[in-house]
Design an enzyme around this catalytic site. Structure first.
Site, PDB file in Angstrom:
ATOM      1  N   ASN A  31       0.801  -1.220   0.000  1.00  0.00           N
ATOM      2  CA  ASN A  31       0.000   0.000   0.000  1.00  0.00           C
ATOM      3  C   ASN A  31       0.833   1.268   0.000  1.00  0.00           C
ATOM      4  OD1 ASN A  31      -1.375   2.262   1.818  1.00  0.00           O
ATOM      5  ND2 ASN A  31      -3.018   1.142   0.831  1.00  0.00           N
ATOM      6  N   ASN A  86      -0.796   0.849   6.953  1.00  0.00           N
ATOM      7  CA  ASN A  86      -1.076   1.808   5.891  1.00  0.00           C
ATOM      8  C   ASN A  86       0.115   2.744   5.686  1.00  0.00           C
ATOM      9  OD1 ASN A  86      -2.397   3.578   4.102  1.00  0.00           O
ATOM     10  ND2 ASN A  86      -4.356   3.275   5.114  1.00  0.00           N
ATOM     11  N   ASP A 141      -3.654   7.294   7.735  1.00  0.00           N
ATOM     12  CA  ASP A 141      -3.322   6.871   6.373  1.00  0.00           C
ATOM     13  C   ASP A 141      -1.903   7.371   6.086  1.00  0.00           C
ATOM     14  OD1 ASP A 141      -3.352   6.190   3.632  1.00  0.00           O
ATOM     15  OD2 ASP A 141      -5.482   6.554   3.480  1.00  0.00           O
ATOM     16  N   ASP A 144       3.943  12.310   6.578  1.00  0.00           N
ATOM     17  CA  ASP A 144       5.220  12.889   6.158  1.00  0.00           C
ATOM     18  C   ASP A 144       5.757  13.768   7.275  1.00  0.00           C
ATOM     19  OD1 ASP A 144       7.338  13.234   4.440  1.00  0.00           O
ATOM     20  OD2 ASP A 144       6.297  14.550   3.035  1.00  0.00           O
ATOM     21  N   HIS A 186       2.114  14.905   1.447  1.00  0.00           N
ATOM     22  CA  HIS A 186       3.511  14.904   0.998  1.00  0.00           C
ATOM     23  C   HIS A 186       3.960  16.341   0.770  1.00  0.00           C
ATOM     24  CE1 HIS A 186       7.039  12.824  -0.497  1.00  0.00           C
ATOM     25  NE2 HIS A 186       7.108  13.692  -1.481  1.00  0.00           N
ATOM     26  N   HIS A 199      -9.814  11.113  -0.742  1.00  0.00           N
ATOM     27  CA  HIS A 199     -10.290   9.808  -1.201  1.00  0.00           C
ATOM     28  C   HIS A 199     -11.638   9.897  -1.927  1.00  0.00           C
ATOM     29  CE1 HIS A 199     -10.982   5.417  -0.989  1.00  0.00           C
ATOM     30  NE2 HIS A 199     -12.230   5.744  -0.694  1.00  0.00           N
TER      31      HIS A 199
END
Length: 221
Positions: A31, A86, A141, A144, A186, A199
């Site tokens: 994933n 995840n 989920d 970073d 990110h 999502h």
């Protein structure tokens, strides 16, 4: 999550890295991934055995795993027994050596930490943090680090980016999103701009954070 680890060229061509790990076990569907500064790739695998096996995922039953693809090309199976592992991130010391692996377990809302002992070797699994409860089904989920060691974590289902300090524990800040299911975050290289994937509507958002992102492997090499 059907083919394990892939390498993808800029023109879209891809190659399957492995069908089995170094112990000869069938790879599980993957994933998320994170490169450390030495070039090892750390990977979460929340799905069952890759195609052509039946598609399974570990959201209810804890058979999810984590892997490391080392710079020597070995696919090492590190741990299992996780419920939908995840997001994943690597903590480095002041010398740029990888020292800790953070793994998100979505259904339990827990962030687990492992001590990195070397390429493809971890030990001492401990609970690093837990995300706040939410009314909807969801949990951590993608994630970073910023350049002062804060970890920004997409809280899928809760509509927030949770910010944890370098030692984990409770969130030090919560960033409200205008949608319920942020899935990945990110940093833009050498910037305080954070990109967020959504999502539900398959959308991409961005915002400015108070710090720049932690340099990535590609920035260091």
């Amino acid at each position: 999550m059907r083919l394990g680890i892939l390498t993808v060229k800029p023109n879209g061509e891809f190659t399957q890295v492995a069908r089995v790990d170094e112990g000869g076990r069938t790879m599980q569907g993957c994933n998320d991934c994170s490169l450390d500064y030495t070039g090892n790739l750390w990977v979460t695998a929340p799905a069952g055995d890759i195609a052509p096996n039946e598609y399974l995922r570990s959201f209810e039953e804890g058979f999810g795993s984590i892997y490391c693809l080392t710079t020597q090309g070995k696919v090492v199976h590190l741990d299992t027994g996780l419920r939908f592992p995840n997001g994943i991130a690597v903590v480095h010391d002041v010398n740029g050596l990888p020292v800790k692996l953070i793994v998100a377990e979505t259904p339990t809302r827990i962030l687990w930490a492992y001590d990195i002992q070397g390429p493809g070797s971890v030990a001492n699994k401990t609970k690093w943090a837990k995300l706040p409860d939410c009314e909807q089904e969801g949990g951590p989920d993608g994630m970073d680090f910023d350049d002062v060691g804060n970890l920004l974590v997409a809280h899928w289902g809760a509509g927030h980016i949770e910010v944890f300090g370098p030692d984990g524990g409770e969130p030090i800040k919560r960033i409200k999103c205008p949608f319920d299911k942020p899935s990945n975050v990110h940093f833009e290289p050498n910037s305080n701009i954070v990109y967020v994937t959504e999502h539900t509507n398959h959308a991409l958002w961005k915002f400015q954070w108070e710090n720049k992102g932690m340099p990535q492997y590609c920035d260091k090499n």
